[in-house]
Design a protein around this motif. Structure first.
Motif, mmCIF file in Angstrom:
data_model
loop_
_atom_site.group_PDB
_atom_site.id
_atom_site.type_symbol
_atom_site.label_atom_id
_atom_site.label_comp_id
_atom_site.label_asym_id
_atom_site.label_seq_id
_atom_site.Cartn_x
_atom_site.Cartn_y
_atom_site.Cartn_z
ATOM 1 N N VAL A 242 0.721 -1.156 -0.009
ATOM 2 C CA VAL A 242 -0.035 0.053 0.094
ATOM 3 C C VAL A 242 0.945 1.242 0.026
ATOM 4 O O VAL A 242 0.558 2.172 -0.716
ATOM 5 N N LEU A 243 1.734 1.290 0.872
ATOM 6 C CA LEU A 243 2.845 2.303 0.994
ATOM 7 C C LEU A 243 3.662 2.461 -0.450
ATOM 8 O O LEU A 243 3.657 3.809 -0.920
ATOM 9 N N LYS A 244 3.854 1.436 -0.899
ATOM 10 C CA LYS A 244 4.741 1.534 -2.310
ATOM 11 C C LYS A 244 3.756 2.027 -3.329
ATOM 12 O O LYS A 244 4.098 2.926 -4.145
ATOM 13 N N SER A 245 2.443 1.811 -3.316
ATOM 14 C CA SER A 245 1.546 2.104 -4.346
ATOM 15 C C SER A 245 1.386 3.889 -4.101
ATOM 16 O O SER A 245 1.275 4.350 -5.342
ATOM 17 N N LEU A 246 1.492 4.280 -2.899
ATOM 18 C CA LEU A 246 1.042 5.371 -2.809
ATOM 19 C C LEU A 246 2.162 6.235 -3.421
ATOM 20 O O LEU A 246 1.750 7.624 -3.616
ATOM 21 N N SER A 247 3.493 5.776 -3.466
ATOM 22 C CA SER A 247 4.588 6.768 -3.997
ATOM 23 C C SER A 247 4.356 6.822 -5.558
ATOM 24 O O SER A 247 5.019 7.442 -6.134
ATOM 25 N N GLU A 317 -10.661 2.657 -2.925
ATOM 26 C CA GLU A 317 -10.886 3.025 -4.345
ATOM 27 C C GLU A 317 -10.135 2.102 -5.449
ATOM 28 O O GLU A 317 -10.315 1.615 -6.352
ATOM 29 N N MET A 318 -8.411 2.303 -5.136
ATOM 30 C CA MET A 318 -7.696 1.732 -5.935
ATOM 31 C C MET A 318 -7.669 0.221 -5.817
ATOM 32 O O MET A 318 -6.993 -0.323 -6.898
ATOM 33 N N THR A 319 -7.774 -0.168 -4.692
ATOM 34 C CA THR A 319 -7.741 -1.640 -4.636
ATOM 35 C C THR A 319 -8.903 -2.482 -4.877
ATOM 36 O O THR A 319 -9.105 -3.685 -4.591
ATOM 37 N N ALA A 320 -10.079 -1.516 -5.121
ATOM 38 C CA ALA A 320 -11.401 -2.444 -5.281
ATOM 39 C C ALA A 320 -11.560 -3.277 -6.488
ATOM 40 O O ALA A 320 -10.652 -3.004 -7.350
#
Ligand SMILES: Nc1ncnc2c1ncn2[C@@H]1O[C@H](COP(=O)(O)OP(=O)(O)OP(=O)(O)O)[C@@H](O)[C@H]1O
Ligand SMILES: [Mg+2]
Length: 320
Positions: A242-247, A317-320
């Motif tokens: 999750v943190l990685k994808s936020l970057s 939203e992004m992982t739905a």
């Protein structure tokens, strides 16, 4: 641009290093081959420029089967950076960079001009380094020369096998940035081997994740992180996916996905721009004494204050 069709490779000893891989890589695309040691990354790469023979299937570059390309076509079309930079120790930097143009019979003037262009491109003044030998350069400089050498004949395709693998993290991050900048101008089609998920996320348009020679997932970094295709992918990308994808996501992505409050004024807080990463925003929100967070808006004014709850909603939203 590069098309792998049902490609397999079994080494003479019987190891099936690549097992029925099909991939279609677009023009100007930056693809990272990722996976644990021994999964077949180098083998897959080396089959493209015929340093390894494939056992089954077909590889085509720019519409031609690699078997129809002769050695000269191959050198002209495909640049190769090997796993350790592979510079020739007894040759000057200029001769190292110009190996392929020399084989292709370029004139002296054309080689000189190209050498100077490439050295400036990688941020090493040509006059300073022309006569040096590889051992007189730092590890990071040697890696840069390895990249310049692969670019020398201006091939549309670049094969790069862990080109920044031997560098310490700070230099490595800097060279990655530089290389991304270079790629934005040159728009090569790149196959780049890495075993480092963070490097892959940072560089790749799409990632090929391999395990035991088999394709696990071929997708954009955010898809790999948010929608891992199987258990192996999910373990490989790690628990902090999750943190990685936020970057990878920016303020503008959140504005596009969520309806954010309009701020009356943002004088007391920190204002983030469209291109700032959401990971950076989150680190502000988690600060022990946080200032209110606002986003600049295209239409003027500010959105906010933004809270951790907004980030949570975005991740859902992004992982739905
Ligand atoms: N020349 C060879 N002869 C026999 N087996 C080989 C040969 N080269 C590689 N292999 C085997 O093929 C498999 C894939 O090797 P490869 O070098 O492609 O892996 P890799 O993903 O690049 O690993 P690394 O991250 O360690 O560089 C391994 O099991 C390896 O032992
Ligand atoms: Mg390898």
């Amino acid at each position: 641009m590069i098309e792998f069709t049902n490609v397999s490779k079994t080494y003479p000893g019987g190891v099936k290093a690549i097992d029925d891989i099909s991939l279609s890589i677009g023009h100007g695309e930056f693809v990272v081959l990722l996976g644990p040691s021994g999964c077949g990354k180098t083998t897959l790469l080396r089959m493209v420029n015929q340093l390894e023979e494939l056992t089954e299937g077909e590889i085509a570059v720019e519409g031609s089967s690699i078997h129809d390309l002769n050695k000269i076509d191959m050198r002209r079309n495909i640049g190769y950076v090997i796993q350790s930079n592979g510079l020739f120790p007894n040759m000057t930097i200029e001769d190292n960079v110009m190996v392929v143009p020399a084989m292709l019979g370029w004139s002296k003037e054309k080689k000189k001009e190209r050498f100077e262009y490439l050295m400036n491109l990688i941020g090493m003044p040509p006059e300073t380094y022309r006569k040096n030998f590889p051992h007189e350069l730092s590890g990071g400089q040697q890696q840069r020369i390895g990249v310049a050498r692969a670019l020398a004949a201006d091939p549309p395709v670049m094969l790069m096998d862990e080109p920044f693998g031997a560098l310490d993290p700070i230099i490595r991050a800097r060279i990655q940035e530089e290389f991304l900048d270079i790629q934005r101008t040159l728009k090569k089609t790149i196959l780049f081997v890495s075993h480092d998920i963070d490097e892959a996320i940072k560089l790749a348009d799409r990632i090929v994740l391999l395990k035991d020679g088999k394709l696990q997932q071929f997708d954009r970094p955010e898809e790999l992180l948010n929608r891992p295709a199987n258990e192996f992918v999910s373990e490989f990308v790690g628990e902090d996916s999750v943190l990685k994808s936020l970057s990878l996501y920016q303020v503008q992505d959140m504005k596009a996905k969520l309806t954010l409050p309009e701020a009356s004024d943002g004088l007391d807080g920190t204002v983030f721009k469209h291109g700032d990463s959401l990971r950076y925003v989150l680190s502000h929100l988690l600060h022990p004494t946080p200032k209110p967070v606002y986003f600049e808006r295209q239409e003027g004014g500010l959105a906010g204050p933004i809270s951790v709850a907004h980030i949570e909603a975005f991740v859902r939203e992004m992982t739905a």
